[in-house]
Design a protein around this motif. Sequence first.
Motif, PDB file in Angstrom:
ATOM      1  N   ASN A   1      -4.736  15.624   8.165  1.00  0.00           N
ATOM      2  CA  ASN A   1      -5.465  16.794   7.687  1.00  0.00           C
ATOM      3  C   ASN A   1      -5.705  16.746   6.183  1.00  0.00           C
ATOM      4  O   ASN A   1      -6.596  17.409   5.673  1.00  0.00           O
ATOM      5  N   GLY A   2      -4.900  15.979   5.464  1.00  0.00           N
ATOM      6  CA  GLY A   2      -5.059  15.891   4.020  1.00  0.00           C
ATOM      7  C   GLY A   2      -5.994  14.768   3.619  1.00  0.00           C
ATOM      8  O   GLY A   2      -6.516  14.023   4.453  1.00  0.00           O
ATOM      9  N   PRO A   3      -6.205  14.602   2.302  1.00  0.00           N
ATOM     10  CA  PRO A   3      -7.147  13.585   1.812  1.00  0.00           C
ATOM     11  C   PRO A   3      -6.600  12.171   1.806  1.00  0.00           C
ATOM     12  O   PRO A   3      -7.368  11.215   1.721  1.00  0.00           O
ATOM     13  N   THR A   4      -5.284  12.012   1.884  1.00  0.00           N
ATOM     14  CA  THR A   4      -4.691  10.684   1.747  1.00  0.00           C
ATOM     15  C   THR A   4      -4.824   9.876   3.022  1.00  0.00           C
ATOM     16  O   THR A   4      -4.573  10.374   4.121  1.00  0.00           O
ATOM     17  N   ARG A   5      -5.230   8.617   2.880  1.00  0.00           N
ATOM     18  CA  ARG A   5      -5.288   7.673   3.979  1.00  0.00           C
ATOM     19  C   ARG A   5      -4.231   6.608   3.737  1.00  0.00           C
ATOM     20  O   ARG A   5      -3.944   6.255   2.597  1.00  0.00           O
ATOM     21  N   TRP A   6      -3.660   6.081   4.833  1.00  0.00           N
ATOM     22  CA  TRP A   6      -2.519   5.200   4.713  1.00  0.00           C
ATOM     23  C   TRP A   6      -2.779   3.864   5.410  1.00  0.00           C
ATOM     24  O   TRP A   6      -3.380   3.813   6.467  1.00  0.00           O
ATOM     25  N   VAL A   7      -2.272   2.792   4.793  1.00  0.00           N
ATOM     26  CA  VAL A   7      -2.381   1.447   5.340  1.00  0.00           C
ATOM     27  C   VAL A   7      -0.971   0.900   5.549  1.00  0.00           C
ATOM     28  O   VAL A   7      -0.102   1.044   4.675  1.00  0.00           O
ATOM     29  N   ARG A   8      -0.754   0.271   6.695  1.00  0.00           N
ATOM     30  CA  ARG A   8       0.565  -0.278   6.988  1.00  0.00           C
ATOM     31  C   ARG A   8       0.769  -1.584   6.228  1.00  0.00           C
ATOM     32  O   ARG A   8      -0.114  -2.453   6.195  1.00  0.00           O
ATOM     33  N   LEU A   9       1.948  -1.748   5.652  1.00  0.00           N
ATOM     34  CA  LEU A   9       2.291  -2.955   4.924  1.00  0.00           C
ATOM     35  C   LEU A   9       2.685  -4.075   5.885  1.00  0.00           C
ATOM     36  O   LEU A   9       3.020  -3.834   7.049  1.00  0.00           O
TER      37      LEU A   9
END
Length: 308
Positions: free
Chosen positions: A115-123
């Motif tokens: 729901n927030g602006p942050t997108r995440w990538v798995r290391l």
Amino acid sequence: VDNGSGDDSLDVLAAHLPELRALAGRRPGVGGADVEIVNAGVNDGFGAGVMAGASDLREGALVLLNNDATVREGFLDALLAPLGDPMVGATTALILLAGRYREARDGEAVALSGNGPTRWVRLSDDEARAGLGTILVNSTGNVVDGAGNGQDRDWLCLASELDAPAEVFGICGGACAIRSDAWEEVGGIRTDLFMYYEDTDLSYKLHEAGYSVRFVREAVVDHEHAASSDATSPMFTRVNARNRLIVAAEHAAWSVVANALARSIVRAAREGFHGPAAHGIAQGIAAIPTALRRRHARRTRRGGAHLR
């Protein structure tokens, strides 16, 4: 429970069965523990698999764990402890996303978002072993919004900053426990949805029967998100759109039902009434009369009790 797997899962399980039984027998305080493989032979969906495993339930609780989840030490004892309260019908675990993550850079397509602006990538595994990145939360239970959308509470929150209350609307079916008497009272889990929203439906039924659901922070699971199903697939889109309408019509407040229906029609119209979402919405609308009859029958059985 094996839902008609097409690989060598059953052979692998059979090869490890003596080891698993030995581990179960050594568990402190559990006399006569055993491990049984249930071969459903066909994939009739998540609910059908659960019901196959629970068909001869004699224990005090039923614990559900997805095949793409790994428990941490103390999981079972922590998850079962609150069920000693007869008003607690079910517990739901702290489900963490397996691996470690960093914030996505501009242009990176493979990323998780919420729901927030942050997108995440798995290391990578090597980066994770080096302690880089952060651990993210997958679920602290299930919540439902004003449009009937069932979703994971605290999705993509930082595990290090988690402050989730124990009281929560519903279970996440990937790692949870249900008291046997509550399970029997509500008739178990439904099998007609194939996948998704079964846990939301079960949570509604538990509340309607007067039970609460408890989030247990100490019961920790690492989950390989979408390892068993592709969250971007046409089937996922269709089934989610369909089941949201069915479950809302059967359980939710009328304002939620109206909002879910209105938003679904708008979504279908934006897509030109074509594609998997529109197909699912059409199926959901067609199923609403049956859902309303089930709603009325359940309300009548409970003497007109208020549906939460």
